[in-house]
Design a protein around this motif. Structure first.
Motif, short mmCIF file in Angstrom:
data_model
loop_
_atom_site.label_atom_id
_atom_site.label_comp_id
_atom_site.label_asym_id
_atom_site.label_seq_id
_atom_site.Cartn_x
_atom_site.Cartn_y
_atom_site.Cartn_z
N SER A 1 0.63 28.62 15.67
CA SER A 1 0.69 27.50 16.63
C SER A 1 2.13 27.22 17.05
O SER A 1 2.41 26.96 18.23
CB SER A 1 0.07 26.24 16.01
OG SER A 1 -1.29 26.45 15.70
N HIS B 1 -0.49 34.38 19.94
CA HIS B 1 -1.06 33.33 20.76
C HIS B 1 -2.18 32.65 19.97
O HIS B 1 -2.58 33.12 18.90
CB HIS B 1 -1.60 33.91 22.07
CG HIS B 1 -2.35 35.19 21.88
ND1 HIS B 1 -3.65 35.24 21.40
CD2 HIS B 1 -1.96 36.48 22.06
CE1 HIS B 1 -4.04 36.50 21.32
NE2 HIS B 1 -3.05 37.28 21.71
N GLN C 1 5.87 36.61 26.31
CA GLN C 1 4.79 36.13 25.46
C GLN C 1 3.72 37.20 25.28
O GLN C 1 3.18 37.40 24.18
CB GLN C 1 4.18 34.86 26.05
CG GLN C 1 3.10 34.25 25.17
CD GLN C 1 2.57 32.95 25.74
OE1 GLN C 1 2.70 32.69 26.94
NE2 GLN C 1 1.98 32.13 24.90
N TYR D 1 6.55 29.10 23.41
CA TYR D 1 6.40 29.54 24.79
C TYR D 1 5.97 28.39 25.69
O TYR D 1 6.48 28.21 26.79
CB TYR D 1 5.36 30.67 24.86
CG TYR D 1 5.82 31.96 24.24
CD1 TYR D 1 6.67 32.81 24.92
CD2 TYR D 1 5.39 32.33 22.97
CE1 TYR D 1 7.10 34.00 24.35
CE2 TYR D 1 5.80 33.52 22.39
CZ TYR D 1 6.65 34.35 23.09
OH TYR D 1 7.07 35.53 22.52
N THR D 2 5.01 27.59 25.20
CA THR D 2 4.51 26.48 26.00
C THR D 2 5.63 25.50 26.33
O THR D 2 5.75 25.03 27.46
CB THR D 2 3.39 25.75 25.25
OG1 THR D 2 2.33 26.67 24.97
CG2 THR D 2 2.84 24.60 26.07
N ASP D 3 6.47 25.18 25.33
CA ASP D 3 7.57 24.24 25.56
C ASP D 3 8.57 24.78 26.56
O ASP D 3 9.06 24.05 27.43
CB ASP D 3 8.28 23.94 24.24
CG ASP D 3 7.46 23.06 23.32
OD1 ASP D 3 6.45 22.49 23.79
OD2 ASP D 3 7.82 22.94 22.13
N ALA E 1 3.21 29.90 19.51
CA ALA E 1 2.60 29.66 20.82
C ALA E 1 3.23 28.45 21.50
O ALA E 1 3.48 28.45 22.71
CB ALA E 1 1.09 29.45 20.66
N LYS E 2 3.53 27.41 20.71
CA LYS E 2 4.13 26.20 21.27
C LYS E 2 5.54 26.48 21.79
O LYS E 2 6.00 25.85 22.73
CB LYS E 2 4.17 25.11 20.20
CG LYS E 2 4.62 23.74 20.70
CD LYS E 2 4.49 22.70 19.62
CE LYS E 2 4.88 21.32 20.12
NZ LYS E 2 6.30 21.24 20.50
N LEU F 1 8.05 27.05 28.94
CA LEU F 1 7.44 27.06 30.27
C LEU F 1 7.30 25.64 30.83
O LEU F 1 7.52 25.41 32.02
CB LEU F 1 6.07 27.75 30.21
CG LEU F 1 6.12 29.25 29.93
CD1 LEU F 1 4.72 29.78 29.65
CD2 LEU F 1 6.74 30.01 31.10
N LYS F 2 6.95 24.69 29.96
CA LYS F 2 6.82 23.31 30.40
C LYS F 2 8.15 22.76 30.89
O LYS F 2 8.22 22.08 31.93
CB LYS F 2 6.28 22.45 29.25
CG LYS F 2 6.09 20.98 29.63
CD LYS F 2 5.58 20.18 28.45
CE LYS F 2 5.44 18.69 28.81
NZ LYS F 2 4.99 17.89 27.64
#
Length: 454
Positions: free
Chosen positions: A79, A149, A143, A85-87, A82-83, A89-90
């Motif tokens: 997690s 993921h 990613q 990458y999410t952070d 994955a986070k 991109l956000k």
């Protein structure tokens, strides 16, 4: 009567012969962080690490406590990856939205102020959006290459590889009665600052390190083989350090291994183990793998889902640093372009100076002096912008120390400043690209200049 060395052997660093014996004959025990790091590496580096471990064959062994901690924390690590990458991109998506909402209107105001045509205004905006979109695509592609993921929670190819690697190589658990006794001993050691485990006194389960240690001793006594313990945990309750240098495992642990299991103990960091695997096991260990291992911090937070590092505001994770890396390359490219223009401007100014020396006509000299003045202004502006870019680059490359000096990273407010500066630099590049004509700022301390935000 004893000898000086034999009676106090635990105080000596491991000899070359001891290291070779541990690498080629010893029972190699992995700490939890070594297994969890398989999720942090890119696929090529991950495969390389696992191939090295496969070379150990039946000498590879994992305590039951390590296997328990691995399964307990595997989903958290997935997690977190994955986070990351999410952070990243956000943050970029938010920056793109901020740019569309605020900066484009300011560029429009700039166009009205300096009489830019619509096409010239679009030429400024286009590379900025293209740069942001390109970075978002790069992170998405990265990613995909990383291959970690949230879907892995139920379809985990890394776990399948580890299961195959460790089949028949995981120790048995304690009985409930034995575990209770071991936990009492673990607490006694914490209370008396005895290794290992006292450095984990604040953890939700402070007894984990001692439990895996006692399981290692139990297995080593059965095997009658040297112990090679591999960990990324460099805390002082595992390693002896003198004047900033790591000497060996703790003296108490080396002595306990001899007295309890009748064997030698060598503790190594993951990086040191890989270096020795290259030498003693003829393993293919790339410099890239060594660099990947080196950049990971000590795993104080691996087993703490609500760790202080995550609470401290360090919002820019490794993948966000990747995004910054690509944007830093843009800044360096702009610096190179401006240096080239500076050389041209200097040559042009030298040319006008030479013409002035040779001219006797007052009218001609007046024209040449005006031209030379324009060149000098242009050269000054170019040098100022190069200086601002250098200041900005140094700022972006300088991490902020947080969490009382124990963690290095970018807090959220620092990230906002970073992204603002990067956006401004790209705007500056778009302005500078207009036929290589660089406007002169009246005041070097103009607050609109990115260099003065540092």
């Amino acid at each position: 009567m004893a000898d000086l060395d034999s009676a106090f052997r635990e105080y000596y660093p491991p000899s070359r012969e001891q290291r070779q014996a541990a690498m080629t004959e010893g029972m190699v025990c992995l700490d939890t962080n070594v297994l969890l790091d398989a999720y942090r590496f890119n696929p090529r580096v991950r495969d390389e690490l696992l191939v090295v471990l496969e070379k150990l064959s039946n000498r590879l062994w994992v305590p039951h406590q390590v296997a328990f901690e691995f399964h307990k924390n595997r989903i958290n690590v997935i997690s977190d990856q994955a986070k990351s990458y999410t952070d990243a991109l956000k943050s970029l998506e938010e920056f793109r939205g901020h740019f569309a909402e605020n900066i484009i209107s300011k560029i429009g105001h700039l166009g009205r102020t300096v009489a830019l045509t619509k096409a010239e205004g679009e030429d400024i905006v286009r590379p900025i959006l293209a740069g942001i979109n390109s970075t978002i695509q790069e992170i998405g592609a990265l990613q995909q290459r990383h291959g970690v993921h949230l879907d892995m929670i139920t379809n985990d190819n890394v776990l399948a590889r580890l299961e195959s690697l460790l089949k028949g190589k995981v120790g048995d658990p304690y009985t409930a009665e034995d575990e209770e006794k071991e936990r009492q001993e673990a607490q006694r050691r914490i209370d008396n600052k005895l290794p290992p485990g006292y450095a984990d006194a604040s953890k939700s389960d402070p007894h984990g390190d001692y439990l895996l240690w006692s399981q290692i001793l139990r297995e080593a006594k059965i095997r009658n083989a040297p112990i090679l313990f591999v960990t990324r945990d460099g805390k002082s309750d595992w390693f002896r350090r003198e004047k900033g240098q790591t000497i060996s495992a703790r003296v108490e642990l080396i002595r306990e291994a001899r007295e309890t299991a009748g064997c030698e103990l060598i503790a190594m960091s993951t990086q040191t183990f890989l270096l020795h695997a290259r030498e003693y096991l003829d393993a293919q260990v790339s410099d890239e793998l060594l660099r990947e291992v080196e950049k990971f911090p000590e795993p104080e937070d691996d087993l703490q889902p609500n760790s202080s590092a995550r609470q401290s505001g360090d919002e820019v994770t490794f993948m966000t640093r990747v995004a910054l890396h690509y944007l830093l390359k843009e800044i360096e490219s702009e610096r190179s372009r401006l240096r080239s223009l500076t050389s041209q401007a200097q040559r042009q100014m030298d040319h006008y100076s030479h013409l002035l020396e040779e001219s006797d006509s007052p009218l001609e000299r007046s024209v040449i002096e005006d031209q030379r003045g324009d060149s000098e202004d242009r050269l000054t502006a170019l040098r100022r912008r190069i200086r601002q870019l250098s200041q900005t680059k140094n700022f972006l490359r300088s991490p902020v120390v947080i969490n009382e000096g124990n963690s290095v990273g970018y807090p959220r407010e620092h990230l906002e400043r970073v992204l603002s500066i990067i956006g401004s630099q790209i705007i500056m590049r778009g302005l500078a690209a207009r036929e290589s004509e660089i406007a002169v700022t009246e005041d070097e301390s103009d607050p609109r200049l990115p260099g003065t935000w540092i």
